[in-house]
Design a protein around this motif. Structure first.
Motif, PDB file in Angstrom:
ATOM      1  N   TYR A 193       0.835  -1.204   0.000  1.00 53.66           N
ATOM      2  CA  TYR A 193       0.000   0.000   0.000  1.00 53.66           C
ATOM      3  C   TYR A 193       0.870   1.255   0.000  1.00 53.66           C
ATOM      4  O   TYR A 193       0.661   2.183  -0.774  1.00 53.66           O
ATOM      5  CB  TYR A 193      -0.893   0.021   1.244  1.00 53.66           C
ATOM      6  N   TRP A 221       3.125  -2.108   6.851  1.00 51.90           N
ATOM      7  CA  TRP A 221       3.636  -2.331   5.500  1.00 51.90           C
ATOM      8  C   TRP A 221       5.160  -2.373   5.473  1.00 51.90           C
ATOM      9  O   TRP A 221       5.752  -3.042   4.625  1.00 51.90           O
ATOM     10  CB  TRP A 221       3.085  -1.269   4.546  1.00 51.90           C
ATOM     11  N   ARG A 224      -0.368   3.188  -3.155  1.00 48.41           N
ATOM     12  CA  ARG A 224      -0.770   4.415  -2.459  1.00 48.41           C
ATOM     13  C   ARG A 224      -2.288   4.470  -2.214  1.00 48.41           C
ATOM     14  O   ARG A 224      -2.896   5.535  -2.237  1.00 48.41           O
ATOM     15  CB  ARG A 224      -0.296   5.653  -3.218  1.00 48.41           C
ATOM     16  N   ARG A 225      -2.858   3.288  -2.057  1.00 46.29           N
ATOM     17  CA  ARG A 225      -4.281   3.141  -1.717  1.00 46.29           C
ATOM     18  C   ARG A 225      -5.201   3.718  -2.801  1.00 46.29           C
ATOM     19  O   ARG A 225      -6.317   4.147  -2.516  1.00 46.29           O
ATOM     20  CB  ARG A 225      -4.582   3.793  -0.358  1.00 46.29           C
ATOM     21  N   GLN A 226      -4.735   3.697  -4.041  1.00 48.96           N
ATOM     22  CA  GLN A 226      -5.518   4.205  -5.166  1.00 48.96           C
ATOM     23  C   GLN A 226      -5.619   3.132  -6.245  1.00 48.96           C
ATOM     24  O   GLN A 226      -4.586   2.596  -6.680  1.00 48.96           O
ATOM     25  CB  GLN A 226      -4.866   5.467  -5.754  1.00 48.96           C
ATOM     26  N   GLU A 234      -2.707   1.327  -8.458  1.00 51.27           N
ATOM     27  CA  GLU A 234      -2.523  -0.118  -8.366  1.00 51.27           C
ATOM     28  C   GLU A 234      -2.445  -0.743  -9.760  1.00 51.27           C
ATOM     29  O   GLU A 234      -1.546  -1.547 -10.055  1.00 51.27           O
ATOM     30  CB  GLU A 234      -3.670  -0.740  -7.578  1.00 51.27           C
ATOM     31  N   LEU A 279      -6.683  -3.918  -3.462  1.00 55.37           N
ATOM     32  CA  LEU A 279      -7.387  -2.807  -2.815  1.00 55.37           C
ATOM     33  C   LEU A 279      -8.890  -3.057  -2.780  1.00 55.37           C
ATOM     34  O   LEU A 279      -9.580  -2.648  -1.858  1.00 55.37           O
ATOM     35  CB  LEU A 279      -7.102  -1.509  -3.563  1.00 55.37           C
ATOM     36  N   ASN A 324     -13.625  -1.170   2.268  1.00 60.61           N
ATOM     37  CA  ASN A 324     -12.440  -1.967   2.582  1.00 60.61           C
ATOM     38  C   ASN A 324     -12.834  -3.440   2.712  1.00 60.61           C
ATOM     39  O   ASN A 324     -13.740  -3.778   3.479  1.00 60.61           O
ATOM     40  CB  ASN A 324     -11.808  -1.469   3.882  1.00 60.61           C
ATOM     41  N   THR A 355      -7.461   5.938   9.709  1.00 60.00           N
ATOM     42  CA  THR A 355      -6.219   6.662   9.965  1.00 60.00           C
ATOM     43  C   THR A 355      -6.199   7.149  11.416  1.00 60.00           C
ATOM     44  O   THR A 355      -7.249   7.232  12.066  1.00 60.00           O
ATOM     45  CB  THR A 355      -6.087   7.872   9.033  1.00 60.00           C
TER      46      THR A 355
END
Length: 316
Positions: free
Chosen positions: A31, A38, A62-64, A68, A88, A162, A191
């Motif tokens: 990620y 990570w 980068r969580r996108q 990905e 993801l 998620n 977060t």
């Protein structure tokens, strides 16, 4: 003599280069590098790559989802033999992974599994439902001794998109049982910042909340920070260990009472191990389970062992 030595050195360099080029190349997706989870995953990957003699290339999604897909396409262009990835989205991540698989690239998914089971050759990771259920059992036992067993537990869950959200929540609720346990508010966060906000929101909604469960390290860390600021007596529980949470568990005045950990170093190591062994033609199970571990403040020696492991990884 000098010419002979120079020639030998040149030959050795050419041989090393040839060996490097002949080694299987595995592309690994993480990620990001912004969390200890990570970082430990990537270190496990690196150690496994060294052990099995493969070349490792790491990319961050980068969580996108678009990022990905681009990382996977880049790996395909580079000619990797296998791609190890944490999807993801169990459905939306499938298109890029399938394009790679159709090119003959071995796909190994970890952390969560693609919905289309035909894409990945192997799936690595902890059973999220089981992990949360084990923590729920610990919570039930501890809370039975608090306030005469009558306690309200509120939840900080992962966002609905998620893939780990439902397994962890349902696993917790499957064992968080007792005549005196009531489920209070539920707020989504992932977060530290949002976890702190969720903590504040929960106490505003349910001031009598006795315990809060958070479904990942980020939200639990944020909740722990907010708890220290408010000096509240709410007990905190959650998923995914970190140095910060370990320190809170060891602190007599800390508010974190138990954390279930996925052992990310083992997950990362096992993912590369499965890919490397598959490429070597070895028989590897379709599903490789990694056991989770629950840390509680009642067992400080295990918490210290965790801290020693993290420290050793940082120093190597």
């Amino acid at each position: 003599m000098k010419k002979l030595v120079a020639g030998l050195l040149a030959a050795a360099a050419m041989m090393t280069a040839a060996q490097s080029q002949s080694a299987d190349v595995i592309g690994a997706v993480v990620y990001a590098r912004d969390s200890q989870y990570w970082q430990q995953v990537e270190r496990g990957m690196s150690d496994a790559a060294e052990k099995y003699g493969v070349t490792l290339q790491v990319g961050q999604n980068r969580r996108q989802l678009p990022t990905e897909a681009q990382v996977i396409e880049d790996f395909v262009t580079r000619g990797v033999k296998a791609i190890v990835m944490p999807p993801l989205d169990v459905n939306a991540s499938a298109a890029a992974a399938k394009r790679a698989a159709d090119r003959g690239i071995v796909i190994v998914d970890f952390d969560t599994a693609l919905a289309d089971k035909s894409i990945a050759k192997h799936t690595i990771g902890v059973d999220g439902f089981k992990m949360a259920a084990e923590l729920g059992t610990v919570m039930t036992e501890q809370l039975s001794k608090l306030n005469g067993g009558k306690n309200t537990v509120s939840l900080i869950t992962l966002p609905p998109t998620n893939p780990n959200m439902l397994p962890r929540k349902n696993g917790l609720l499957s064992t968080l049982k007792g005549e005196g346990i009531a489920i209070g508010s539920e707020v989504a966060a992932a977060t530290p910042e949002l976890g702190a906000n969720a903590y504040e929101n929960i106490l505003q909604r349910d001031p009598k909340t006795a315990a809060i469960w958070a479904s990942n390290s980020g939200s639990l860390s944020g909740a722990a920070q907010a708890a220290r600021r408010k000096s509240a007596e709410v007990r905190l529980y959650g998923v995914d260990m970190s140095q910060e949470l370990a320190a809170d568990l060891l602190d007599p005045n800390g508010k974190v009472f138990a954390v279930a950990d996925q052992q990310p170093y083992v997950v990362g190591y096992s993912a590369i191990e499965a890919a490397a062994r598959h490429l070597k033609g070895e028989n590897v199970p379709r599903n490789v389970a990694v056991e989770s571990k629950v840390y509680t403040r009642d067992n400080p020696s295990e918490i210290q062992e965790y801290l020693d492991l993290v420290k050793s990884l940082a120093n190597n």
